[in-house]
Design an enzyme around this catalytic site. Sequence first.
Site, mmCIF file in Angstrom:
data_model
loop_
_atom_site.group_PDB
_atom_site.id
_atom_site.type_symbol
_atom_site.label_atom_id
_atom_site.label_comp_id
_atom_site.label_asym_id
_atom_site.label_seq_id
_atom_site.Cartn_x
_atom_site.Cartn_y
_atom_site.Cartn_z
ATOM 1 N NE ARG A 1 -3.183 -2.007 -2.171
ATOM 2 C CZ ARG A 1 -3.064 -0.690 -2.069
ATOM 3 N NH1 ARG A 1 -2.497 0.022 -3.031
ATOM 4 N NH2 ARG A 1 -3.507 -0.057 -0.992
ATOM 5 C CB CYS B 1 -0.864 -0.057 1.255
ATOM 6 S SG CYS B 1 -1.705 1.462 1.702
HETATM 7 P P1 NAD Z 1 -1.423 4.927 -5.056
HETATM 8 O O1 NAD Z 1 -0.047 5.480 -5.155
HETATM 9 O O2 NAD Z 1 -1.690 3.625 -5.687
HETATM 10 O O3 NAD Z 1 -2.477 5.977 -5.639
HETATM 11 C C1 NAD Z 1 -2.381 7.356 -5.415
HETATM 12 C C2 NAD Z 1 -2.846 8.066 -6.685
HETATM 13 O O4 NAD Z 1 -2.904 9.465 -6.419
HETATM 14 C C3 NAD Z 1 -1.920 7.869 -7.878
HETATM 15 O O5 NAD Z 1 -2.646 7.408 -8.996
HETATM 16 C C4 NAD Z 1 -1.320 9.257 -8.102
HETATM 17 O O6 NAD Z 1 -1.039 9.508 -9.470
HETATM 18 C C5 NAD Z 1 -2.443 10.149 -7.581
HETATM 19 N N1 NAD Z 1 -2.023 11.507 -7.202
HETATM 20 C C6 NAD Z 1 -0.888 11.871 -6.549
HETATM 21 N N2 NAD Z 1 -0.860 13.212 -6.391
HETATM 22 C C7 NAD Z 1 -1.993 13.700 -6.949
HETATM 23 C C8 NAD Z 1 -2.543 15.015 -7.110
HETATM 24 N N3 NAD Z 1 -1.920 16.085 -6.645
HETATM 25 N N4 NAD Z 1 -3.734 15.137 -7.735
HETATM 26 C C9 NAD Z 1 -4.386 14.049 -8.214
HETATM 27 N N5 NAD Z 1 -3.903 12.783 -8.105
HETATM 28 C C10 NAD Z 1 -2.732 12.619 -7.472
HETATM 29 O O7 NAD Z 1 -1.757 4.888 -3.473
HETATM 30 P P2 NAD Z 1 -2.872 4.056 -2.670
HETATM 31 O O8 NAD Z 1 -2.253 2.830 -2.112
HETATM 32 O O9 NAD Z 1 -4.115 3.988 -3.480
HETATM 33 O O10 NAD Z 1 -3.080 5.048 -1.417
HETATM 34 C C11 NAD Z 1 -3.660 6.324 -1.607
HETATM 35 C C12 NAD Z 1 -3.495 7.171 -0.362
HETATM 36 O O11 NAD Z 1 -4.291 6.647 0.699
HETATM 37 C C13 NAD Z 1 -2.060 7.202 0.180
HETATM 38 O O12 NAD Z 1 -1.808 8.502 0.668
HETATM 39 C C14 NAD Z 1 -2.111 6.221 1.329
HETATM 40 O O13 NAD Z 1 -1.121 6.453 2.288
HETATM 41 C C15 NAD Z 1 -3.487 6.528 1.866
HETATM 42 N N6 NAD Z 1 -4.107 5.501 2.718
HETATM 43 C C16 NAD Z 1 -4.826 5.956 3.769
HETATM 44 C C17 NAD Z 1 -5.491 5.061 4.577
HETATM 45 C C18 NAD Z 1 -6.353 5.540 5.685
HETATM 46 O O14 NAD Z 1 -6.821 4.726 6.465
HETATM 47 N N7 NAD Z 1 -6.611 6.832 5.788
HETATM 48 C C19 NAD Z 1 -5.395 3.694 4.304
HETATM 49 C C20 NAD Z 1 -4.678 3.276 3.193
HETATM 50 C C21 NAD Z 1 -4.025 4.189 2.400
HETATM 51 ZN ZN ZN Z 2 -2.525 0.705 3.697
#
Ligand code: NAD
Ligand code: ZN
Length: 428
Positions: free
Chosen positions: A422, A96
């Site tokens: 993933r 993740c």
């Molecule tokens: P990922 O890297 O697969 O996806 C993130 C996406 O955001 C990418 O496609 C990227 O191109 C895009 N992105 C980045 N900057 C951007 C911007 N300024 N504008 C638009 N799009 C943008 O990551 P993921 O595994 O899907 O995780 C996404 C986020 O969620 C991460 O920050 C992760 O840490 C967070 N997360 C939070 C929790 C929670 O419980 N709050 C749980 C899991 C993941």
């Molecule tokens: Zn996570």
Amino acid sequence: MYSPCSTIYTTTLPISYHTNNSSDLFTNHPPKKIQIRRSIVCLSSSIKMSTTAGQVIRCKAAVAWEAGKPLVIEEVEVAPPQKMEVRVKILFTSLCHTDIYFWEAEGQNPVFPRIFGHEAAGIVESVGEGVTEVQVGDHVLPVFTGECKECAHCKSEESNMCDLLRINTDRGVMLSDGKSRFSHNGKPIFHFVGTSTFSEYTVVHIGCLAKINPLAPLDKVCILSCGISTGLGATLNVAKPKKGSSVAVFGLGAVGLAAAEGARIAGASRIIGVDVNPDRFELAKKFGVTEFVNPKDHNKPVQEVIAEMTDGGVDRSVECTGNTEAMISAFECVHDGWGVAVLVGVPHKDAVFKTHPMNILNERTLKGTFFGNYKPRSDLPSVVEKYYMSKELELEKFITHEVKFAEINKAFEYMLKGEGLRCLIRME
Ligand code: NAD
Ligand code: ZN
């Protein structure tokens, strides 16, 4: 169909183990109380697993020795579970983006050496004192944030921010004694968010484990232990869009696309995907996203673009990027009067969210969530049933890559390049 019986049978032996007397063979799991098919499953696992209960297990783990450096597969020692802890044999794990932030340690505190990993599925190998909820052989999903079931948060219907076990990214040790259960040549290695699933065996507090239906395929439902439940719950439990409403999703990674699936399930009529990586758009069509906006294609703030597309703003927005600018846009793009924005992305440790107070006075709501507001022990088993087993949610389409444990660094490369969603890591 995945066979829990054969999987347990063939996967329960650690690389090496100390001998143990057989007296505790059935103490954890009396076979007479269970039905025939389950008893075969659990009996075989008890026989295999009881040999290691109470002993140190030596197994392989992917150790992050330094920030940003490739993980190294090492033989580590995993101590037995202590009071209210469970030792789990991890069968599948995935990567993740949260693992990446803390491994890079650019915007986060460095804690090394460390075993990362928090999205996974496995089987209980042994349990510590006081654990009654799970038994040897049970199928479990570890979760990065826990549920003690006793604090005010756990008793509240509105919160999953358990006082005892809520996510703590800086703590690298177990709660009961402030020590790590992992070591390498006798030197401790830190845990990560209480899960550390990039190891063949890990020790987890019982409050961070969800016991699930043994028929659920672990190589699929492992992604429900973080990203997919988080995105889904962010929309369904927190943003709560009405049927026919418009929803913007910022960030079309696995978490964002799970949020889009939540919007589809809720009956949203417009799902606007926002991402700076145009490769995401084709992929996102399979997840119910109906329109796409790349902020880089416009010479005005994306919130203005969305306001124009939607006659004043979307009804709901869910931010899944971790980027502060995107968080602000996600908030400012919701309609005044009723719009709700939900932040999910994990921000840089020094990030500041800045918006004009008038944006809030104009009756917009800003919320945030960990794990989609699901309580891991109480809710995750039913998320597995309600969304995956019932075929409401196709987890297969989120798993775009697969690697063997020895090739775990490839999973990091895919995510850093923004390739796929993933990457499933098979421990065997
Ligand atoms: P990922 O890297 O697969 O996806 C993130 C996406 O955001 C990418 O496609 C990227 O191109 C895009 N992105 C980045 N900057 C951007 C911007 N300024 N504008 C638009 N799009 C943008 O990551 P993921 O595994 O899907 O995780 C996404 C986020 O969620 C991460 O920050 C992760 O840490 C967070 N997360 C939070 C929790 C929670 O419980 N709050 C749980 C899991 C993941
Ligand atoms: Zn996570």
